[in-house]
Write an enzyme that holds these catalytic residues in place. Structure first.
Site, PDB file in Angstrom:
ATOM      1  N   LYS A   1     -14.716 -80.412 -32.477  1.00  0.00           N
ATOM      2  CA  LYS A   1     -15.507 -79.177 -32.542  1.00  0.00           C
ATOM      3  C   LYS A   1     -15.017 -78.233 -31.470  1.00  0.00           C
ATOM      4  O   LYS A   1     -14.486 -78.671 -30.442  1.00  0.00           O
ATOM      5  CB  LYS A   1     -16.998 -79.471 -32.308  1.00  0.00           C
TER       6      LYS A   1
HETATM    7  P1  NAD Z   1     -24.769 -68.748 -39.506  1.00  0.00           P
HETATM    8  O1  NAD Z   1     -24.425 -68.071 -38.236  1.00  0.00           O
HETATM    9  O2  NAD Z   1     -24.150 -68.235 -40.767  1.00  0.00           O
HETATM   10  O3  NAD Z   1     -26.382 -68.678 -39.724  1.00  0.00           O
HETATM   11  C1  NAD Z   1     -27.279 -69.144 -38.751  1.00  0.00           C
HETATM   12  C2  NAD Z   1     -28.691 -68.724 -39.199  1.00  0.00           C
HETATM   13  O4  NAD Z   1     -29.637 -69.295 -38.275  1.00  0.00           O
HETATM   14  C3  NAD Z   1     -28.916 -67.211 -39.179  1.00  0.00           C
HETATM   15  O5  NAD Z   1     -29.767 -66.840 -40.262  1.00  0.00           O
HETATM   16  C4  NAD Z   1     -29.656 -66.997 -37.861  1.00  0.00           C
HETATM   17  O6  NAD Z   1     -30.451 -65.811 -37.864  1.00  0.00           O
HETATM   18  C5  NAD Z   1     -30.498 -68.259 -37.793  1.00  0.00           C
HETATM   19  N1  NAD Z   1     -30.943 -68.607 -36.443  1.00  0.00           N
HETATM   20  C6  NAD Z   1     -30.198 -68.651 -35.316  1.00  0.00           C
HETATM   21  N2  NAD Z   1     -30.978 -68.965 -34.262  1.00  0.00           N
HETATM   22  C7  NAD Z   1     -32.235 -69.149 -34.743  1.00  0.00           C
HETATM   23  C8  NAD Z   1     -33.490 -69.486 -34.160  1.00  0.00           C
HETATM   24  N3  NAD Z   1     -33.602 -69.720 -32.858  1.00  0.00           N
HETATM   25  N4  NAD Z   1     -34.573 -69.575 -34.965  1.00  0.00           N
HETATM   26  C9  NAD Z   1     -34.461 -69.337 -36.303  1.00  0.00           C
HETATM   27  N5  NAD Z   1     -33.313 -69.010 -36.900  1.00  0.00           N
HETATM   28  C10 NAD Z   1     -32.210 -68.916 -36.138  1.00  0.00           C
HETATM   29  O7  NAD Z   1     -24.484 -70.293 -39.310  1.00  0.00           O
HETATM   30  P2  NAD Z   1     -24.223 -71.404 -40.412  1.00  0.00           P
HETATM   31  O8  NAD Z   1     -22.750 -71.524 -40.606  1.00  0.00           O
HETATM   32  O9  NAD Z   1     -25.123 -71.170 -41.584  1.00  0.00           O
HETATM   33  O10 NAD Z   1     -24.664 -72.712 -39.613  1.00  0.00           O
HETATM   34  C11 NAD Z   1     -26.033 -73.095 -39.497  1.00  0.00           C
HETATM   35  C12 NAD Z   1     -26.108 -74.547 -39.065  1.00  0.00           C
HETATM   36  O11 NAD Z   1     -25.395 -75.359 -40.010  1.00  0.00           O
HETATM   37  C13 NAD Z   1     -25.441 -74.864 -37.703  1.00  0.00           C
HETATM   38  O12 NAD Z   1     -26.151 -75.943 -37.111  1.00  0.00           O
HETATM   39  C14 NAD Z   1     -24.049 -75.333 -38.105  1.00  0.00           C
HETATM   40  O13 NAD Z   1     -23.452 -76.153 -37.106  1.00  0.00           O
HETATM   41  C15 NAD Z   1     -24.393 -76.121 -39.349  1.00  0.00           C
HETATM   42  N6  NAD Z   1     -23.275 -76.332 -40.251  1.00  0.00           N
HETATM   43  C16 NAD Z   1     -22.539 -75.292 -40.739  1.00  0.00           C
HETATM   44  C17 NAD Z   1     -21.493 -75.548 -41.621  1.00  0.00           C
HETATM   45  C18 NAD Z   1     -20.708 -74.432 -42.261  1.00  0.00           C
HETATM   46  O14 NAD Z   1     -19.893 -74.733 -43.147  1.00  0.00           O
HETATM   47  N7  NAD Z   1     -20.907 -73.165 -41.892  1.00  0.00           N
HETATM   48  C19 NAD Z   1     -21.181 -76.868 -41.962  1.00  0.00           C
HETATM   49  C20 NAD Z   1     -21.973 -77.906 -41.471  1.00  0.00           C
HETATM   50  C21 NAD Z   1     -23.010 -77.619 -40.614  1.00  0.00           C
END
Ligand code: NAD
Length: 427
Positions: free
Chosen positions: A121
Site C-alpha cells: 500500500k
Molecule cells: P473515495 O475517495 O472515492 O470515496 C470516499 C467516500 O468516503 C467519499 O464519499 C467521502 O466523502 C466519504 N468519507 C470520507 N471521510 C468520511 C467520514 N469521516 N465520514 C463519512 N464519509 C466519509 O474512496 P474509495 O476509493 O471509494 O474508497 C473508500 C474505501 O474503500 C477506503 O477504505 C478504501 O481503502 C476502500 N477500498 C477502495 C478500493 C477501490 O478500488 N477504490 C478497493 C478496496 C477498498
C-alpha cells in the site's frame, strides 16, 4: 481544483500513541486467527512485520513559486505469494502505521481470493482538493519517481485508493515508463482503458460488495428487492455498490459522506446523486443528521468510507441485520464482538471489497498478454471468483464455528504461511 495552497502537515511521530489504531486492529485480528493455524502458527510472526517500508520526501514547486514538502510512503507487507499489490491514497491523515495496516490487509485479501500477489500500500499525506491539477500531477510524478526503485510489474503494482483515480495511475505509469525507457503498462492497475486499463475496473470494488452482499443476504433469507440500505461513503466504492443494490430493487434510504448525511425513507435516487459534484450537501444532506445516520432502521449497512468508523457505541446502535465492509478496516475489534453478540452478520473487508484487486489482477494479466476481455466477461469472472471464494470461507467459518472474518483470515493465513514455510528462510 482551486488555487489555494495547503499548509504542509508537520512531521508525525511514526509510532506515537496518537497514531490511528488500524495497525493495532490488524494485529488483534492476527492474534484471533492464530489458534486455528495449527503447525503453521510457528510462522505467524511473519505477518506482524512488514517486509519493507519506504518513507519518501516529495518536494514540489507550487503554482505561486513556493516549494512545499510532502511525506509519502510505500509499504510492502508480505511478498511470499507474489508481487506486492495495493492502492495509493492521497489524504491529509495518511501515516506510516495506517499504510502498514492497509498493506497488511492487502496481503490477507489477495490470499483470501487466491490471487498470485502479496500485499502492499502507498500514500501521501496531502489534501489533494487543495492542489491545482498541475500541482497534483507534479506530486504524483515525484512520488512515483521516489518509489520507482521498489515498484514494477513483477515487484509491486500500485492502484487507485481514496482520492486517487485513473488519471493519477496514468501519470504514475508514464513516470515509471520514462525511468524504464519503454512503456510499462503493467506497473499500475486502474489505468484509463485506452492505456491498458481493464473494462469494469472502476466499478469492480462496488460490484464485489454487491456480489458478497447478495450471497450473504441469501444466507440470511433476506430478499434484496425492497431491502433498506444505509451507506457510509459515496465515492468510487459506495456509489457503485449503491447503484447495483438499487438496480436489484433495494431501497437506499440513508447516505453519509464527509460533508453530511441524507435520510429519506422513501428512497434516494442514487443515479442522480452520482452526477452531483458537491456530494450529499448538494442534494439536501446535512451534518446535523450525521449522528442520526447510525440509528436508521435498515436491513443492510454498507461501510464504504474510511477505517475505524464502526465503534462499539455505533455497533450497539445500528439496526442493520447485515454489515458490508466496502472500506478497509471500518470495524474496530470490540465493535466486531458486539455485532456478533447481536447476531448481526458482517462480511469483512478482506473479502467484501476484494472485487477491485480481483479486476486489477485481470488487468495485470491482460497487460502481460496484450489481449483484452469484454466487460461482460470480466464481470462474469469476477462474480464467479468472488462467489467461490466466499463459499470456501463460509465452509471454514461453519466448520470451526467462527466469524466470517476469522474464517477469511484462516483461509488466507494458511495460504500465506504455507508459502512462507515452503520457501523457507533465506539464507
Ligand atoms: P473515495 O475517495 O472515492 O470515496 C470516499 C467516500 O468516503 C467519499 O464519499 C467521502 O466523502 C466519504 N468519507 C470520507 N471521510 C468520511 C467520514 N469521516 N465520514 C463519512 N464519509 C466519509 O474512496 P474509495 O476509493 O471509494 O474508497 C473508500 C474505501 O474503500 C477506503 O477504505 C478504501 O481503502 C476502500 N477500498 C477502495 C478500493 C477501490 O478500488 N477504490 C478497493 C478496496 C477498498
Amino acid at each position: 481544483m482551486t488555487n489555494t495552497i495547503e499548509r504542509t502537515a508537520p512531521p508525525l511521530s511514526y509510532t506515537g500513541p496518537s497514531e490511528p489504531s488500524s495497525w493495532t486492529t490488524y494485529l488483534e485480528q492476527v492474534d484471533r486467527v492464530t489458534p486455528y493455524l495449527k503447525g503453521l502458527a510457528r510462522w505467524v510472526e511473519t505477518l506482524k512485520h512488514p517486509k519493507r517500508a519506504m518513507i519518501v520526501d516529495i518536494p514540489i514547486e507550487m503554482d505561486d513559486g513556493r516549494v512545499r514538502h510532502f511525506e509519502g510512503f510505500r509499504v510492502q507487507h508480505n511478498l511470499s505469494r507474489g508481487p506486492g499489490k495495493g492502492g495509493v491514497r492521497f489524504h491529509p491523515h495518511v501515516t506510516l502505521q495506517e499504510t502498514m495496516a492497509l498493506a497488511a490487509w492487502m496481503t490477507i485479501k489477495t490470499a483470501a481470493m487466491d490471487l498470485p500477489f502479496g500485499g502492499a500500500k502507498g500514500g501521501v499525506r496531502v489534501n489533494p482538493q487543495s492542489l491545482t491539477q498541475n500541482e497534483l500531477e507534479k506530486l504524483t510524478r515525484r512520488y512515483t519517481s521516489e518509489i520507482s526503485i521498489i515498484i514494477g510489474p513483477q515487484k509491486d503494482i500500485p492502484a487507485p485508493d481514496v482520492n486517487t483515480n485513473a488519471q493519477i495511475m496514468a501519470w504514475m505509469m508514464d513516470t515509471y515508463s520514462m525511468h524504464a525507457g519503454f512503456t510499462s503498462s503493467g506497473v499500475v492497475t486502474g489505468k484509463p482503458v485506452h492505456l491498458g486499463g481493464s473494462l469494469g475496473r472502476v466499478k469492480a470494488t462496488g460490484r464485489g460488495v454487491f456480489v458478497t452482499g447478495r450471497e450473504a443476504a441469501g444466507r440470511l433469507g433476506m430478499d434484496i428487492t425492497g431491502a433498506r440500505v444505509a451507506l457510509q461513503g459515496f465515492g468510487n466504492v459506495g456509489s457503485a455498490a449503491a447503484e447495483l443494490f438499487a438496480s436489484a430493487g433495494a431501497k437506499v434510504i440513508a447516505i453519509q459522506d464527509q460533508w453530511g448525511s441524507l435520510i429519506d425513507e422513501r428512497g434516494i435516487d442514487v443515479r442522480s446523486l452520482a452526477s452531483a459534484t458537491s456530494g450529499i450537501a448538494g442534494i439536501g444532506g446535512s451534518p446535523n443528521l450525521n449522528d442520526a445516520f447510525w440509528d436508521v432502521p435498515c436491513d443492510i449497512l454498507i461501510l464504504a468510507a474510511l477505517e475505524s468508523q464502526m465503534t462499539a457505541e455505533r455497533a450497539r446502535r445500528t439496526r442493520a441485520k447485515l454489515v458490508l465492509e466496502g472500506a478497509n478496516g471500518p470495524t474496530l475489534p470490540d465493535a466486531d464482538d458486539i455485532l456478533a453478540d447481536r447476531d448481526i452478520l458482517v462480511v469483512p473487508d478482506v473479502i467484501c471489497n476484494a472485487g477491485g484487486v480481483t479486476v486489477s489482477y485481470f488487468e495485470w494479466v491482460q497487460d502481460f498478454s496484450s489481449f483484452f476481455w469484454s466487460e461482460d466477461e470480466i464481470n462474469a469472472r469476477l462474480d464467479k471468483l468472488m462467489v467461490e471464494s466466499l463459499r470456501k470461507i463460509w465452509a471454514c467459518a461453519d466448520r470451526n464455528k467462527i466469524s466470517l472474518r476469522t474464517g477469511t483470515y484462516v483461509i488466507a493465513c494458511e495460504r500465506i504461511l504455507a508459502a512462507r514455510q515452503e520457501r523457507g528462510l533465506y539464507p
